[in-house]
Every structure is written in structure tokens, then in C-alpha cells.
Design an enzyme around this catalytic site. Structure first.
Site, short mmCIF file in Angstrom:
data_model
loop_
_atom_site.label_atom_id
_atom_site.label_comp_id
_atom_site.label_asym_id
_atom_site.label_seq_id
_atom_site.Cartn_x
_atom_site.Cartn_y
_atom_site.Cartn_z
CB ILE A 33 -0.95 -0.02 1.24
CG1 ILE A 33 -2.06 1.02 1.11
CG2 ILE A 33 -0.18 0.17 2.53
CD1 ILE A 33 -3.18 0.62 0.19
CE1 TYR A 140 -2.99 -13.27 13.51
CE2 TYR A 140 -3.36 -11.76 11.70
CZ TYR A 140 -2.62 -12.76 12.29
OH TYR A 140 -1.52 -13.27 11.64
C1 VAH Z 1 0.47 -11.59 15.97
N1 VAH Z 1 2.65 -12.14 15.01
O1 VAH Z 1 1.01 -11.51 17.05
C2 VAH Z 1 1.22 -12.32 14.86
C3 VAH Z 1 0.94 -13.80 14.90
C4 VAH Z 1 0.66 -15.83 16.33
C5 VAH Z 1 0.93 -14.37 16.30
O2 VAH Z 1 -0.21 -14.12 14.24
O3 VAH Z 1 -0.62 -11.14 15.76
#
Ligand code: VAH
Length: 311
Positions: A33, A140
Site C-alpha cells: 500500500i 485476527y
Molecule cells: C500476531 N505475530 O502476534 C502475529 C501472529 C501468532 C501471532 O499471528 O498477531
């Protein structure tokens, strides 16, 4: 030709360097980006590209005659908790665009990173199996679990050759920590060198699955170069290397910097870390496509301190 989307990120930066050294710089188109650092910008073709803009992604794919896409753009765990809808939209829409390009035969192969963040508080904490209870409690983690479901669907329904691995926390020195909960394990090295002390946002017993970046890059190319028939899992493979907690990484650093001191001030990221496993079973990756980690904690500390010390 290869397109890396998110080439300025923690994994993307190192993946670009590695793939260019292996296939030649004109075979690997880097995109992000925003522009990257000088080394990246002068090391081969670069495109400013918004991973959420389908037309823009398709245009770059067609113009450069791309066959393989590594989709490395994502919003990580801690940042996505601050901006849930932005995190969901970036992580999911970018994946749909690339999956649909493959469904329409405009590209041949996809790498898409998942994460141990797909596991949640009800998942078995140690030696976490490939298939188990997965009730992720972070934006996430939810986006990565959903993404895995879609990857498997597009493989089964449309024959899309998408390959994925659930990265543990990744440790590297080429980029600064970027919004990940495991990024304390990067920041600690920077602070050990600069200030000989570090205030850790996780408590001392928080054990998490981790991996040095060189191992992660090797796993990524291993799975992408494996014959398609060896890839038995089309959601995402568990991947493991080392597990440690802040106390253990501190002891490793103190072998080089005896006066290094750590103190603990857990914040909102403690709850994220507590929802994740402590160790992962990656026997499927080892059996199906020859995975095996190489770098242990003390060797990682040597590499990190040596390279950060030079900066
Ligand atoms: C995070 N580094 O901390 C990434 C990862 C398992 C952790 O997905 O969000």
C-alpha cells in the site's frame, strides 16, 4: 512470475529478498500500500497496490503475467482489536480477490498465511493438534479461521491450488515490530541493545509458539514447491519450532548482556496471548512436505543481537 502482496510487511520483506535471490529479481514483483525501504525499492519491480481493490490487483496480475501470488498483507492481532472492521475487511477481502483470480484461472497458485491465532481459549494448550476445537476470541484469529475455511472451499469446489501454514510468532531483525502480540519477542532484543532493559507487556510465564524468520521463509517455499498431491490439508497446516516465555528469552539474552533487566506491565495483549496455545503439533507438515525447524532459542538470540547490534 510471482507477485508478493504486502511486500513491506514483516514476512513480505524477507520473502521478497529470498524469492528474488532464488528466481531473479525481474521474476518477483513486490507490492504494498506504500513504498518500502530503499533496499526493497531498488532490488526489483515494485507496485503500489491496495490489496482490497480487486481491479487494481487484477490489473497488476495481468500486466506482469503473474502465475503465483503470496498474499502477505494483513492486520495483526493487537491492531485488529483496535480496528475490528478494518482488520476484518483487509484480511478477508484481499483473500477473496486472490481466490477469485485463481478460480477464474488468471493465476495458478496462491500462498496465504494463517496463524496459531486461529486457536482460542478452549483449544488444548500444549501439543495443539492439527484438527481440534477452534474458538478464536480475536478479530485476527476469527479472520484467519474463516480464511482457512474459504481456502479449503475454493480448493474443493474450484480446484484452486491455495496453500497455507499457521505461522507461530515470527522473530526477525529486518523489520520493526508491527502490531503483533508476539512482537514483544522482537522488541526485547532492540531494547536490550539500546537500554539494557525492557518493560514487557506480557507476564513472565506467558509461553507462546515462536519461530525465527529464516525457518518461516523455508517452510513457505517448502510448501509452495511441494507436489500438489503431497498437500493433504487445504485449510492450513500447523507449524512449530520453539516455545518460550519472557523469562526464558531474557535468560538467553543475559548470556550476552548479563546486566539486561526485564520488568512486567501486562496490558490488553495479555488476554490475546492467554487465548493462544503454548505449543503446537506439526506432524502433518513434517510428514506431508518434509518440514523441520532448524533455529533454536539461543541461536536465534545470537543472530538477533549480532544483526541488531550492527544497525
Ligand atoms: C500476531 N505475530 O502476534 C502475529 C501472529 C501468532 C501471532 O499471528 O498477531
Amino acid at each position: 512470475r510471482i507477485l508478493i502482496i504486502g511486500a513491506c510487511g514483516q514476512i513480505g520483506t524477507e520473502l521478497t529478498v529470498y524469492l528474488r535471490s532464488k528466481f531473479g529479481k525481474h521474476k518477483v514483483i513486490a507490492s504494498d500500500i506504500r513504498e518500502g525501504d530503499e533496499e526493497l525499492m531498488k532490488s526489483g519491480p515494485f507496485e503500489i497496490l491496495d490489496a482490497m481493490d480487486y481491479d487494481a490487483v487484477e490489473e497488476v496480475v495481468m500486466r506482469h503475467e503473474i502465475t503465483d501470488v503470496y498474499l502477505m498483507a494483513a492486520m495483526l492481532s493487537a491492531t485488529a482489536e483496535k480496528f475490528p472492521m478494518k482488520g476484518w475487511n483487509l484480511n478477508m477481502n484481499s483473500l477473496f480477490h486472490v481466490l477469485n483470480l485463481a478460480k477464474d484461472k488468471k493465476i495458478e497458485k496462491i500462498f496465504w498465511p494463517s496463524s496459531i491465532a486461529v486457536f482460542g481459549p478452549t483449544t488444548p494448550k500444549t501439543d495443539t493438534p492439527q484438527r481440534t476445537v477452534m474458538e478464536p476470541s480475536t478479530v485476527y484469529g476469527i479472520s484467519k479461521q474463516t480464511g482457512e475455511r474459504w481456502c479449503e472451499y475454493y480448493f474443493n469446489r474450484y480446484g484452486v491450488d491455495v496453500r497455507s501454514i499457521r505461522y507461530p510468532g515470527l522473530i526477525s531483525y529486518k523489520t520493526l515490530p508491527g502490531g503483533g502480540t508476539t512482537d514483544y519477542a522482537i522488541d526485547i532484543y532492540h531494547k536490550a541493545i539500546k537500554h539494557k532493559k525492557y518493560i514487557c507487556f506480557l507476564n513472565s510465564e506467558t509461553t507462546l509458539p515462536m519461530m525465527f524468520m529464516d525457518d518461516a521463509i523455508r517452510a513457505t517455499t517448502n510448501i509452495m514447491e511441494a507436489p500438489a498431491e503431497n498437500i493433504k490439508i487445504r485449510s492450513s497446516y500447523n507449524l512449530a519450532a520453539i516455545s518460550f516465555n519472557p523469562e526464558e528469552i531474557t535468560a538467553s539474552i543475559q548470556k550476552h548482556i548479563p546486566e539486561f533487566k526485564i520488568s512486567y506491565e501486562p496490558d490488553f495483549r495479555q488476554a490475546i496471548a492467554d487465548s493462544w496455545p503454548q505449543s503446537i503439533n506439526d506432524s502433518d507438515a513434517r510428514n506431508d512436505w518434509g518440514w523441520g525447524h532448524k533455529i533454536e532459542l539461543d541461536e536465534m538470540t545470537n543472530i538477533m543481537l549480532e544483526n541488531l547490534g550492527k544497525k
